[in-house]
Design an enzyme around this catalytic site. Sequence first.
Site, PDB file in Angstrom:
ATOM      1  N   LEU A 180       0.756  -1.189   0.016  1.00 16.11           N
ATOM      2  CA  LEU A 180       0.008  -0.013   0.018  1.00 16.11           C
ATOM      3  C   LEU A 180       0.983   1.144  -0.190  1.00 16.11           C
ATOM      4  O   LEU A 180       1.807   1.343   0.879  1.00 16.11           O
ATOM      5  CB  LEU A 180      -0.799   0.110   1.182  1.00 16.11           C
ATOM      6  CG  LEU A 180      -1.906   1.262   1.571  1.00 16.11           C
ATOM      7  CD1 LEU A 180      -2.648   1.200   0.237  1.00 16.11           C
ATOM      8  CD2 LEU A 180      -2.658   1.129   2.679  1.00 16.11           C
ATOM      9  N   ASP A 181       0.643   2.093  -1.092  1.00 11.00           N
ATOM     10  CA  ASP A 181       1.369   3.460  -1.134  1.00 11.00           C
ATOM     11  C   ASP A 181       2.892   3.310  -1.103  1.00 11.00           C
ATOM     12  O   ASP A 181       3.456   4.457  -0.747  1.00 11.00           O
ATOM     13  CB  ASP A 181       1.015   4.527   0.015  1.00 11.00           C
ATOM     14  CG  ASP A 181      -0.628   4.759   0.106  1.00 11.00           C
ATOM     15  OD1 ASP A 181      -1.183   4.655  -0.988  1.00 11.00           O
ATOM     16  OD2 ASP A 181      -1.178   4.979   1.181  1.00 11.00           O
ATOM     17  N   GLU A 182       3.245   2.108  -1.501  1.00 12.41           N
ATOM     18  CA  GLU A 182       4.690   1.935  -1.626  1.00 12.41           C
ATOM     19  C   GLU A 182       5.238   1.708  -3.110  1.00 12.41           C
ATOM     20  O   GLU A 182       6.481   1.373  -3.291  1.00 12.41           O
ATOM     21  CB  GLU A 182       5.304   0.907  -0.859  1.00 12.41           C
ATOM     22  CG  GLU A 182       5.023   1.260   0.641  1.00 12.41           C
ATOM     23  CD  GLU A 182       5.542   0.384   1.592  1.00 12.41           C
ATOM     24  OE1 GLU A 182       6.757  -0.547   1.171  1.00 12.41           O
ATOM     25  OE2 GLU A 182       5.509   0.359   2.875  1.00 12.41           O
TER      26      GLU A 182
END
EC number: 3.5.1.10
Length: 285
Positions: free
Chosen positions: A228-230
């Site tokens: 997530l969000d990486e």
Amino acid sequence: MHTENRFVLTLECENRVGIVYAVARFLAERGCNIVDSQQFDAKRENRFYMRVEAERPSATPLDRLREEFAGTASEFGMQWFLGDAGQRMRTIIMVSRTDHCVNELLDLWQSDLLNIDVAAIVGNHDALRPIAERAGVPFHHIPVTAETKPAAEAALLALIERTGAELVVLARYMQILSDELCARLPGRIINIHHSFLPGFKGARPYHQAFERGVKVIGATAHYVTADLDEGPIIEQSVFRVDHRATPEDLTVAGRRAERAALAQAVAWHSERRIFVDGLRTVVFP
């Protein structure tokens, strides 16, 4: 030579002597005129990246160039693409209830300022259907709950297949995609996160930023991965703030940053200017 005969060649491979010479010789021998060329040697990984725009003689079809370039590509172990520079990338935009990012993309697309063809807008809510209808774009309402998520993602994959979409843009789509879906579409999903990653991941990042008293904040467009969000960062837009800014002030300013970062990322991707280098990207603006 005319612009309608312009094509894009992108490639990446292990770095070695002679790559640029081989590409330039191949094009010159076929009467192709290079109008733009960019390259990058990632020394730590010993990888080489190159993007070339060129014009071909009218009598030379792209299929022939692709067939003939395959030999050069094989010699250097290239991953490559060769296609019409004017071919718009079929794109699906996914939304929830917030409209500023989808409005920005539609406005640029309708103004002929993005190299995309919006095939559909998908919403997990029905709230933004009127925006799609005004733009003349099919709207697909695919609700998502924990129980229906597998079926919803199956419906999305079927729509991607049916429309021939190469790119999926999450324009403030407030759902987390499954690991399986991310694995099916590597490097084909772009998300806009309303913070300056890697800081303030997850929900309510502007409120997180306010609590920490940051002086610089922004928005991040990145490729979606199972983490997530990486995913690899494509573009970031930032603005300065001070102690007077409220969370509401940050949200208003942040929306401008979100629109700018997402639109730029979509433009670069659709023009095939981005290479994924592990957790990083190589971008030829």
